[in-house]
Design an enzyme around this catalytic site. Structure first.
Site, short mmCIF file in Angstrom:
data_model
loop_
_atom_site.label_atom_id
_atom_site.label_comp_id
_atom_site.label_asym_id
_atom_site.label_seq_id
_atom_site.Cartn_x
_atom_site.Cartn_y
_atom_site.Cartn_z
N GLU A 21 6.01 6.61 -9.06
CA GLU A 21 4.42 6.26 -8.89
C GLU A 21 3.70 7.23 -7.84
OE1 GLU A 21 4.04 2.00 -7.58
OE2 GLU A 21 5.12 1.57 -9.81
N ASN A 53 1.48 3.04 -2.67
CA ASN A 53 0.75 3.88 -3.43
C ASN A 53 -0.62 4.65 -2.72
OD1 ASN A 53 1.73 4.42 -6.30
ND2 ASN A 53 2.09 2.12 -5.95
N GLU A 113 -9.24 -4.72 -21.40
CA GLU A 113 -8.00 -5.30 -21.76
C GLU A 113 -7.06 -5.13 -20.78
OE1 GLU A 113 -4.24 -4.61 -24.82
OE2 GLU A 113 -6.00 -3.50 -25.10
N ARG A 155 -5.45 -8.58 -9.10
CA ARG A 155 -6.44 -9.64 -9.38
C ARG A 155 -6.73 -9.40 -11.12
NH1 ARG A 155 -8.55 -13.61 -7.04
NH2 ARG A 155 -10.42 -13.31 -8.02
N THR A 208 -9.86 -0.96 -18.59
CA THR A 208 -10.89 -1.43 -19.72
C THR A 208 -10.88 -2.74 -19.40
OG1 THR A 208 -9.29 -1.21 -21.36
CG2 THR A 208 -10.78 0.64 -21.10
N GLY A 210 0.79 -1.23 0.04
CA GLY A 210 -0.03 0.02 -0.18
C GLY A 210 0.82 1.11 -0.08
N HIS A 253 0.35 0.94 -13.32
CA HIS A 253 1.31 -0.16 -13.82
C HIS A 253 2.61 -0.04 -14.11
CE1 HIS A 253 1.72 -4.09 -15.88
NE2 HIS A 253 2.65 -3.27 -16.68
N ASP A 268 -4.18 -4.19 -18.38
CA ASP A 268 -3.07 -3.28 -18.35
C ASP A 268 -3.18 -2.67 -19.87
OD1 ASP A 268 -2.08 -3.99 -15.89
OD2 ASP A 268 -0.57 -5.48 -16.86
#
Ligand code: GRF
Length: 224
Positions: free
Chosen positions: A174, A16, A143, A91, A141, A14, A109, A145
């Site tokens: 990040e 970020n 897809e 996930r 979305t 955690g 990412h 990444d």
């Protein structure tokens, strides 16, 4: 303008989440819940320390991905969020989950997407002999990444870099670009229209807004 309600999903340390907590712009946004799919992770303790309601929904208790995602959606929606932030949430999401939060779910990412989708990005960038690497915040979305990029930070790869040193350089960035993307969203500067991201009414380029730490470009106080 009412304050945006943010739900953050985590799976681990955690850091970020912490950067977003520390830089959360109280006037415009509030983290109303942190949810982890793994019990007893450091990110949950960070949330508790910050006085944010923290929950664990253990994916191991569910037989299918669909059943877990459904339960997670129910838990998230109880908090009536305007924004869902995936912060190291490890996930793969079902289409039903992704579509439910279309245009209001962000992910980070650790690569310059579309390069190096998936895992072990730092090692793969080194092995590919890349001169630059980095991190991307994008809308989520279906897809993996693959959603439209919002912002990228580019870091140089030095000859002496190892997976660990590169990961540290990327993580530093990040913690700058994720709070910034969250700020843009909750201040309504950033939005997704017809699957295209706009910042201050202008379409973003396919890379997203870029910060290049290899050059001297800096982000000003309003983030642009
Ligand atoms: C980060 O490196 C992020 O890019 C990736 O997972 C990691 C999460 O780290 N998606 P933390 O839990 O925020 O410390």
């Amino acid at each position: 303008m009412s304050r945006s309600r943010i739900v953050v999903l985590i799976s681990g340390s955690g850091t970020n989440l912490q950067a977003i907590i520390d830089q959360c712009h109280q006037k415009t946004g509030e983290i109303v819940a942190v949810i982890s799919n793994r019990p007893e992770v450091a990110g949950l303790t960070r949330a508790e320390k910050a006085g944010i309601p923290a929950f664990c929904l253990d994916h191991k208790a569910y037989e299918t991905r669909e059943a877990f995602d459904q339960a997670l959606m129910t838990m998230i929606d109880q908090h009536q969020p305007d924004l869902i932030v995936l912060a190291g949430f490890m996930r793969i999401l079902t289409p039903a989950f992704v579509n439910h939060y279309q245009g209001k779910m962000l992910n980070i990412h650790p690569s310059l997407l579309p390069k190096f989708q998936g895992l072990h990005t730092h090692q793969r960038a080194l092995e590919a002999g890349e001169k630059q690497h980095g991190v991307t915040v994008h809308f989520v979305t279906e897809e993996l990444d693959g959603g439209p990029n919002i912002i990228q930070a580019i870091v140089p790869i030095d000859q002496t870099d190892t997976e660990s040193s590169l990961s540290q350089k990327v993580q530093q960035q990040e913690h700058i670009i994720y709070p910034l993307a969250v700020k843009w969203f909750i201040e309504r500067s950033l939005e997704l229209r017809n699957n295209k991201p706009y910042l201050n009414g202008e379409p973003l380029p396919p890379t997203g807004y870029q910060i290049n730490t290899c050059s001297s470009s800096k982000v000003s106080s309003n983030g642009i």
